[in-house]
Design a protein around this motif. Structure first.
Motif, mmCIF file in Angstrom:
data_model
loop_
_atom_site.group_PDB
_atom_site.id
_atom_site.type_symbol
_atom_site.label_atom_id
_atom_site.label_comp_id
_atom_site.label_asym_id
_atom_site.label_seq_id
_atom_site.Cartn_x
_atom_site.Cartn_y
_atom_site.Cartn_z
ATOM 1 N N SER A 106 33.732 62.520 -4.444
ATOM 2 C CA SER A 106 32.652 61.653 -3.974
ATOM 3 C C SER A 106 32.653 61.470 -2.461
ATOM 4 O O SER A 106 31.593 61.219 -1.867
ATOM 5 N N THR A 107 33.833 61.546 -1.845
ATOM 6 C CA THR A 107 33.908 61.367 -0.393
ATOM 7 C C THR A 107 34.793 62.429 0.240
ATOM 8 O O THR A 107 35.691 62.976 -0.398
ATOM 9 N N ARG A 108 34.530 62.672 1.491
ATOM 10 C CA ARG A 108 35.331 63.581 2.305
ATOM 11 C C ARG A 108 35.381 62.987 3.702
ATOM 12 O O ARG A 108 34.360 62.774 4.335
ATOM 13 N N ARG A 109 36.598 62.692 4.177
ATOM 14 C CA ARG A 109 36.777 62.091 5.503
ATOM 15 C C ARG A 109 35.974 60.806 5.663
ATOM 16 O O ARG A 109 35.398 60.522 6.713
ATOM 17 N N GLY A 110 35.932 60.022 4.579
ATOM 18 C CA GLY A 110 35.272 58.737 4.629
ATOM 19 C C GLY A 110 33.767 58.776 4.503
ATOM 20 O O GLY A 110 33.106 57.734 4.559
ATOM 21 N N ARG A 111 33.200 59.978 4.292
ATOM 22 C CA ARG A 111 31.749 60.113 4.161
ATOM 23 C C ARG A 111 31.423 60.703 2.782
ATOM 24 O O ARG A 111 32.256 61.394 2.192
ATOM 25 N N PRO A 112 30.213 60.471 2.286
ATOM 26 C CA PRO A 112 29.832 61.105 1.025
ATOM 27 C C PRO A 112 29.899 62.625 1.149
ATOM 28 O O PRO A 112 29.560 63.189 2.191
ATOM 29 N N THR A 113 30.361 63.274 0.104
ATOM 30 C CA THR A 113 30.440 64.734 0.119
ATOM 31 C C THR A 113 29.033 65.336 0.107
ATOM 32 O O THR A 113 28.065 64.699 -0.311
ATOM 33 N N ALA A 114 28.950 66.595 0.558
ATOM 34 C CA ALA A 114 27.646 67.241 0.727
ATOM 35 C C ALA A 114 26.870 67.307 -0.577
ATOM 36 O O ALA A 114 25.654 67.045 -0.607
ATOM 37 N N HIS A 115 27.552 67.638 -1.675
ATOM 38 C CA HIS A 115 26.798 67.768 -2.925
ATOM 39 C C HIS A 115 26.252 66.425 -3.388
ATOM 40 O O HIS A 115 25.168 66.365 -3.988
ATOM 41 N N ARG A 116 26.947 65.337 -3.068
ATOM 42 C CA ARG A 116 26.441 64.007 -3.408
ATOM 43 C C ARG A 116 25.250 63.642 -2.509
ATOM 44 O O ARG A 116 24.267 63.046 -2.974
ATOM 45 N N VAL A 117 25.330 63.983 -1.228
ATOM 46 C CA VAL A 117 24.232 63.689 -0.298
ATOM 47 C C VAL A 117 22.960 64.408 -0.726
ATOM 48 O O VAL A 117 21.866 63.807 -0.785
ATOM 49 N N PHE A 118 23.079 65.689 -1.047
ATOM 50 C CA PHE A 118 21.896 66.448 -1.432
ATOM 51 C C PHE A 118 21.359 65.984 -2.782
ATOM 52 O O PHE A 118 20.133 65.969 -2.999
ATOM 53 N N ALA A 119 22.237 65.585 -3.688
ATOM 54 C CA ALA A 119 21.778 65.053 -4.974
ATOM 55 C C ALA A 119 21.028 63.734 -4.764
ATOM 56 O O ALA A 119 19.982 63.497 -5.386
ATOM 57 N N ASP A 120 21.543 62.880 -3.877
ATOM 58 C CA ASP A 120 20.875 61.611 -3.592
ATOM 59 C C ASP A 120 19.510 61.842 -2.949
ATOM 60 O O ASP A 120 18.536 61.134 -3.257
ATOM 61 N N ASP A 121 19.439 62.810 -2.038
ATOM 62 C CA ASP A 121 18.150 63.123 -1.403
ATOM 63 C C ASP A 121 17.142 63.611 -2.439
ATOM 64 O O ASP A 121 15.951 63.267 -2.393
#
Length: 372
Positions: A106-121
């Motif tokens: 779910s996170t990478r370096r304290g940020r949402p992971t790319a696949h989660r970001v694109f899914a949310d978009d």
């Protein structure tokens, strides 16, 4: 990397040179995406975000190994070494994009992971189809883009070097990419296997550590730096003798942080490795100790809890307590110490000049004595 050692990456134009190469890549990718379609712009943004958070540890090992084997700041090969460092960072970005999808992190370096970001978009845009499949597909393509970029950057780095040097350096880079891919597969396989023979469980875990992380995090970058300096076979063998145990210690520390680390520092939720079912040396040792002690209850909790995606905070705490109580945490700490002793003895045996020797020693300490 501890703050005290961050200067190792800032010295001698290292960070600036690597970051400049990465910035050129992102700018070029952004132009390419814009020329193809405005819809592709988020790809460049995601690659830039992933590259922005790295410690440049692999690039630093490569650079200071180059210096240890005769490289001189400002000479004709310095830009090649810096570009090789950028290629290592791009390869790491590719591996992280893919790894996050496979682990559903779910996170990478304290940020949402790319696949989660694109899914949310996808979800926010009220688009057709399944958001998760879209996010996973986008992240896989991001990993592919970073992988292509790493190859391009290494090709440019080697373009003006003597053919024998370029050939050896390219072979190191190719071996690294193949090993990581195979190691990633071994990691997937290990997670499908039932718990059984403790020795076999640990063998699988160590195979994954070496192939997936140890060699590409430390050994190959150190060897690559030596190769770019034109080092002979004996010197390269010495780099491998340093890099493999140090790389193993690096990954074992990562495994401990995945369970015991502070999420605000590691950038990952506590217990993610347990929920994902990572077959680590840490878990294998805990099961071995619990089995040897005849503690069937502990064995059952471990085998049922590790790999449970619905594990809550209380479940994570229970597993963590077992890892400590069985002595597995202490044993992994001891194993890290033993591997570091081996690596530092090998460094002592090398005739590396200053300031490269001290820089590599400090980098080695930073790799294993870290909180993130």
């Amino acid at each position: 990397m501890p703050t005290a050692n961050a200067a190792l990456v800032d010295r001698e134009n290292l960070r600036a040179g690597v970051d400049a190469a990465l910035a050129r890549h992102v700018a070029g990718l952004r132009e390419t995406c814009r020329a193809i379609s405005p819809d592709a712009a988020p790809l460049a943004d995601a690659v830039e975000s992933m590259l922005a958070g790295g410690k440049r540890l692999r690039a630093a090992f490569c650079y200071w190994s180059w210096r240890a084997h005769g490289g001189t700041p400002g000479d004709g090969r310095e830009q090649a070494v810096l570009r090789a460092g950028a290629a290592l960072e791009l390869f790491q970005a590719a591996a992280l994009f893919h790894d996050d999808v496979m682990d559903d992190s779910s996170t990478r370096r304290g940020r949402p992971t790319a696949h989660r970001v694109f899914a949310d978009d996808h979800r926010a845009g009220v688009r057709r189809g399944e958001p998760r499949r879209f996010g996973d597909g986008a992240a896989i393509l991001l990993g592919d883009l970073a992988l292509v970029a790493s190859d391009d950057e290494m090709t440019r780095a080697l373009a003006d070097l003597p053919a024998p040097v370029a050939h050896i350096a390219h072979a190191v880079f190719a071996d690294m990419r193949t090993e990581v891919t195979v190691g990633q597969y071994l990691d997937l396989v290990a997670q499908t296997m039932p718990w059984g023979d403790p020795q076999e469980d640990e063998r699988r875990a160590r195979d994954v550590v070496r192939a997936k992380s140890a060699r590409y995090s430390v050994e190959h970058p150190i060897v690559l730096g030596a190769a770019l300096a034109g080092a002979d076979e004996a010197a390269v063998a010495g780099c491998r003798a340093v890099g493999l145990p140090l790389g193993e210690a690096f990954q074992l520390r990562d495994d401990l942080l995945g369970v015991l680390g502070d999420p605000s520092t590691t950038g990952k939720p506590t217990g993610d490795d347990l929920r994902e079912g990572k077959r680590t040396v840490l878990v294998a040792r805990a099961l071995a100790r619990a089995t040897a002690a005849g503690d069937a209850g502990a064995v059952d909790v471990l085998t049922s809890g590790v790999g449970d995606p619905h594990l809550d905070a209380a479940g994570v705490a229970t597993l963590t307590e077992l890892l400590v109580r069985t002595g597995a945490v202490a044993e992994v700490e001891q194993l890290i110490d033993e591997l570091c002793t081996e690596a530092f003895a090998q460094i002592e045996a090398r005739d590396w000049p200053e300031p490269a020797r001290s820089a590599l020693v400090d980098l080695a300490h930073a790799a294993v004595q870290r909180a993130a």
